[in-house]
Scaffold this active site. Structure first.
Site, short mmCIF file in Angstrom:
data_model
loop_
_atom_site.label_atom_id
_atom_site.label_comp_id
_atom_site.label_asym_id
_atom_site.label_seq_id
_atom_site.Cartn_x
_atom_site.Cartn_y
_atom_site.Cartn_z
N THR A 237 0.85 -1.20 0.00
CA THR A 237 0.00 0.00 0.00
C THR A 237 0.89 1.25 0.00
O THR A 237 0.41 2.34 0.28
CB THR A 237 -0.91 0.04 1.25
OG1 THR A 237 -0.08 -0.08 2.41
CG2 THR A 237 -1.93 -1.09 1.23
N ALA A 238 2.20 1.06 -0.27
CA ALA A 238 3.14 2.19 -0.18
C ALA A 238 3.35 2.81 -1.56
O ALA A 238 2.70 3.81 -1.90
CB ALA A 238 4.44 1.70 0.43
N ARG A 239 4.23 2.22 -2.36
CA ARG A 239 4.46 2.72 -3.72
C ARG A 239 4.81 1.54 -4.62
O ARG A 239 5.56 0.63 -4.23
CB ARG A 239 5.62 3.72 -3.74
CG ARG A 239 5.27 5.11 -3.20
CD ARG A 239 4.28 5.85 -4.08
NE ARG A 239 4.00 7.21 -3.64
CZ ARG A 239 2.97 7.58 -2.87
NH1 ARG A 239 2.10 6.68 -2.44
NH2 ARG A 239 2.80 8.85 -2.54
N ASP A 263 -2.36 -2.08 -3.62
CA ASP A 263 -3.11 -0.83 -3.83
C ASP A 263 -2.31 0.13 -4.70
O ASP A 263 -2.80 1.20 -5.05
CB ASP A 263 -3.43 -0.19 -2.46
CG ASP A 263 -4.27 1.07 -2.57
OD1 ASP A 263 -5.26 1.06 -3.33
OD2 ASP A 263 -3.95 2.07 -1.90
N GLU A 268 0.66 4.13 -12.79
CA GLU A 268 -0.60 4.65 -12.25
C GLU A 268 -0.97 5.94 -12.97
O GLU A 268 -0.09 6.77 -13.20
CB GLU A 268 -0.45 4.95 -10.76
CG GLU A 268 -0.21 3.72 -9.91
CD GLU A 268 -0.23 4.02 -8.41
OE1 GLU A 268 -0.61 5.14 -8.03
OE2 GLU A 268 0.14 3.13 -7.64
N HIS A 286 -5.07 2.52 -5.86
CA HIS A 286 -4.42 3.55 -5.02
C HIS A 286 -5.46 4.38 -4.25
O HIS A 286 -5.58 5.59 -4.46
CB HIS A 286 -3.52 4.47 -5.88
CG HIS A 286 -2.48 5.18 -5.04
ND1 HIS A 286 -1.23 5.50 -5.51
CD2 HIS A 286 -2.51 5.65 -3.76
CE1 HIS A 286 -0.54 6.13 -4.57
NE2 HIS A 286 -1.31 6.23 -3.48
N ILE A 287 -6.17 3.69 -3.35
CA ILE A 287 -7.21 4.36 -2.57
C ILE A 287 -6.95 4.26 -1.06
O ILE A 287 -7.87 4.38 -0.26
CB ILE A 287 -8.62 3.80 -2.90
CG1 ILE A 287 -8.64 2.26 -2.75
CG2 ILE A 287 -9.04 4.22 -4.30
CD1 ILE A 287 -10.05 1.67 -2.79
N GLY A 288 -5.67 4.06 -0.71
CA GLY A 288 -5.32 3.90 0.71
C GLY A 288 -5.85 5.01 1.59
O GLY A 288 -6.35 4.76 2.69
N SER A 289 -5.77 6.24 1.13
CA SER A 289 -6.20 7.36 1.98
C SER A 289 -7.54 7.94 1.54
O SER A 289 -7.94 9.01 1.98
CB SER A 289 -5.12 8.45 1.98
OG SER A 289 -4.77 8.80 0.64
#
Ligand code: DGY
Length: 320
Positions: A237-239, A263, A268, A286-289
């Site tokens: 979930t980082a990069r 994620d 991207e 990429h919806i972690g936050s």
């Protein structure tokens, strides 16, 4: 006194945009399109400050093209790999990020990725949606239980610590590798590994939470994947840059990995179509936050940094 001019290149929450408009002369991107490099340079050049997301790449080339007018890049992200910090420093542009406020939301997505991968979430969901669920037996769709297993964290910063705490809720034994060992009250009984290799050997689930830097690029590759216990699960979930995706695909195909929950991707938006073809991946965009609460908090944190800067104070989250 005239308000500083602030470029906000992506659509932020109503509350954040309202506060920004109250205190700054804001330039918005009404249709929320991704700026081309030239557009980013042109629009930024007319502003005193920019409040970008990780989708705006302030490379050395972009930064070199900016006029002296641009004083601060106040990121709406904790990650700053989209900004060339050395180039910004050299040009005297202050750079800030948004730590802390997204740790809970990102930890939730890391746990979702872990469970989605371990319990074959994407495969099951796709089957039911397609009307293809026509069989059941005790041998059907058997996954991996995470309860009581070993949870390896690479990068025990804020997000890593919260994710470890959530994993403890599943009775998981936490291990971690970090630049520095944490004090007892933050370590909370987790086992510190001085080397990544030592962590890999004991990680039934490996979860990545370290920043993307030239040094960490491709740290998860054929060599390091082979050091995981057979049938391990990878969570990222980082990069995307932390993982060599070709090597990951090979490990998922060979069974060295049971599954991966991701994620973030090297490309991207879009992701990796080869990863998407595999049934043992659980993939998110990429919806972690991406919760309303956290988006507000990220925007307010970026504005706090801008407010401090324009009040002549040091911004709390300065990274360059
Ligand atoms: C971050 O804050 O770095 C997240 O990835 C969202 O941009």
């Amino acid at each position: 006194m005239a308000k500083p001019k602030l470029l906000i290149p992506r659509k932020l929450t109503d509350a954040v945009q309202a506060r920004a408009a109250r205190d700054y002369d804001v330039v918005l991107n009404e249709d929320d399109h991704v700026f081309s490099k030239d557009e980013l340079i042109a629009k930024s050049s007319e502003a005193d400050a920019v409040l970008p997301c990780h989708s705006e790449h302030f490379s050395a080339e972009v930064i070199a093209a900016l006029p002296d007018r641009v004083k601060i890049i106040a990121n709406h992200s904790v990650g700053t790999d989209h900004v060339d910090l050395e180039a910004a420093k050299a040009k005297g542009i202050v750079v800030t990020n948004t730590p802390d406020v997204l740790s809970d939301a990102t930890a939730e997505i890391a746990i979702l990725c872990m469970l989605g991968a371990a319990r074959r979430g994407a495969e099951g969901d796709a089957m039911v949606r397609a009307g293809a669920w026509d069989f059941w037996s005790p041998a059907f769709m058997v996954g991996r239980q995470v309860t009581g297993k070993r949870f390896g964290v690479v990068g025990m910063g804020r997000v890593g610590q919260v994710t470890a705490e959530r994993a403890r809720g599943f009775g998981m034994e936490v291990h971690y590798h970090n630049r520095r060992r944490l004090p007892d009250h933050l370590e909370k009984g987790a086992t510190f590994h001085e080397t990544l290799e030592s962590l890999l050997a004991v990680s039934d689930v490996l979860s990545l939470h370290c920043p993307s830097t030239p040094e960490s690029a491709g740290m998860i590759n054929a060599r390091t994947l082979a050091l995981l216990p057979a049938g391990a699960i990878l969570v990222n979930t980082a990069r995307g840059a932390l993982v060599d995706e070709d090597d990951l695909i090979a490990a998922l195909k060979s069974g060295q990995l049971f599954a991966a929950g991701l994620d973030v991707f090297q490309t991207e938006p879009g992701g990796n179509p080869e990863l998407a073809k595999l049934s043992n991946t659980f993939l998110l965009p990429h919806i972690g936050s991406a919760t309303d609460q956290t988006r507000d908090a990220m925007g307010f944190r970026a504005l706090d940094n801008l407010d401090a800067f324009f009040a002549g104070q040091p911004p709390k989250d300065r990274v360059a």
